[in-house]
Design a protein around this motif. Structure first.
Motif: not given
Length: 287
Positions: A132-156
């Motif tokens: 589990v990798l904690p992130s800032g409010t809007c960082e999950q998308g960038e983490m998915l794009r650059d490979g730091r994360a494989d999956v994310a919980l995101m909030h629309a």
């Protein structure tokens, strides 16, 4: 020639972002003349002008703007391929030989939902290890794009799901988190307008795409800093209802009657073929 080298893209993106050859060269750790020659050679190979150069400085052409957008995506994809390959092979410095998934979550998001997902998935035969990798409010998308994360919980509507596959998990309302002693904390409910225009309690600002939106509120880096500033009466924040789980005694949560609902999604790169990831997603959507 249609092929572009990663090195060429890195050079161009640096110049396009800095709009200054000297600063770009310093950022890349190289001298300016070879950088200028590399960009000129790239323009000749592509047969288009990417940059306009004059005495006032450097500006992107339409073609340059397109290459900047596509080049960033290509560099992220290349970086992601390296990170995910190393992770799959156990060569990422963790010492783990098991298949491993990295799940990016916003700091302060629902612990109850996360616990349910992780516990249910761990009970599946052959489940991969989940970091589990904690992130800032809007960082999950960038983490998915650059490979730091494989999956994310995101909030629309806070996170953009563009470019990702996703499944809805939970829908909830929003609350304003206020200092317990503030007059608004005594209200049974509030509107968005009422909490975004309080002279003595400016709205907290989180970075989006590396920049903070304009406003008088404090620039927030993490949840602990935010909690402290709310307790001190310096700011107010808007969060999903589940954020009540981390409130301090010095905080009060008041429902927002006209705020749009927050939908929690589990999201992943559209091109993923990971069987472990597919199993995690199936588990999450069954809860």
């Amino acid at each position: 020639m249609d092929a572009l080298e990663t090195r060429e893209l890195r050079y161009f993106v640096a110049v396009a972002e800095e709009l200054h050859f000297g600063r770009a060269a310093e950022r890349l750790g190289m001298a300016q003349p070879p950088l200028s020659r590399a960009i000129q050679q790239l323009e000749r190979r592509l047969g288009v002008r990417l940059l306009e150069r004059d005495r006032r400085g450097v500006a992107l052409t339409g073609a340059g703007e397109m290459l900047l957008q596509e080049g960033r995506a290509a560099l992220d994809a290349a970086t992601a391929a390296v990170r995910r390959t190393r992770r799959a092979g156990g060569a990422d410095g963790t010492g783990s030989s098991r298949n491993r998934l990295v799940l990016a979550v916003k700091a302060g998001s629902s612990h109850e939902l996360l616990h349910k997902i992780l516990d249910a998935y761990a009970a599946e035969p052959g489940a991969a290890e989940v970091e589990v990798l904690p992130s800032g409010t809007c960082e999950q998308g960038e983490m998915l794009r650059d490979g730091r994360a494989d999956v994310a919980l995101m909030h629309a509507p806070f996170n953009s799901l563009a470019g990702f596959d996703s499944e809805e998990l939970v829908t909830e309302g929003q609350i304003a988190i206020l200092p317990a002693g503030h007059p608004l904390a005594a209200r049974g409910s509030l509107t968005v307008a009422e909490v975004t225009d309080v002279p003595d309690l400016p709205l907290a600002r989180w970075a989006r795409d590396g920049a903070y939106p304009p406003g008088p509120g404090p620039e927030i880096r993490d949840q602990t800093q935010l909690a402290q500033l709310i307790a001190l009466g310096r700011t107010v924040a808007v969060f999903p209802e589940s954020a009540r789980a981390w409130l301090w005694a010095e905080h009060t949560a008041v429902p927002l009657t006209d705020a749009p609902p927050v939908v929690t999604h589990i999201a992943w790169p559209a091109h993923s073929r990971s069987l472990a990831l597919a199993a995690l997603i199936r588990t999450a959507t069954r809860l």
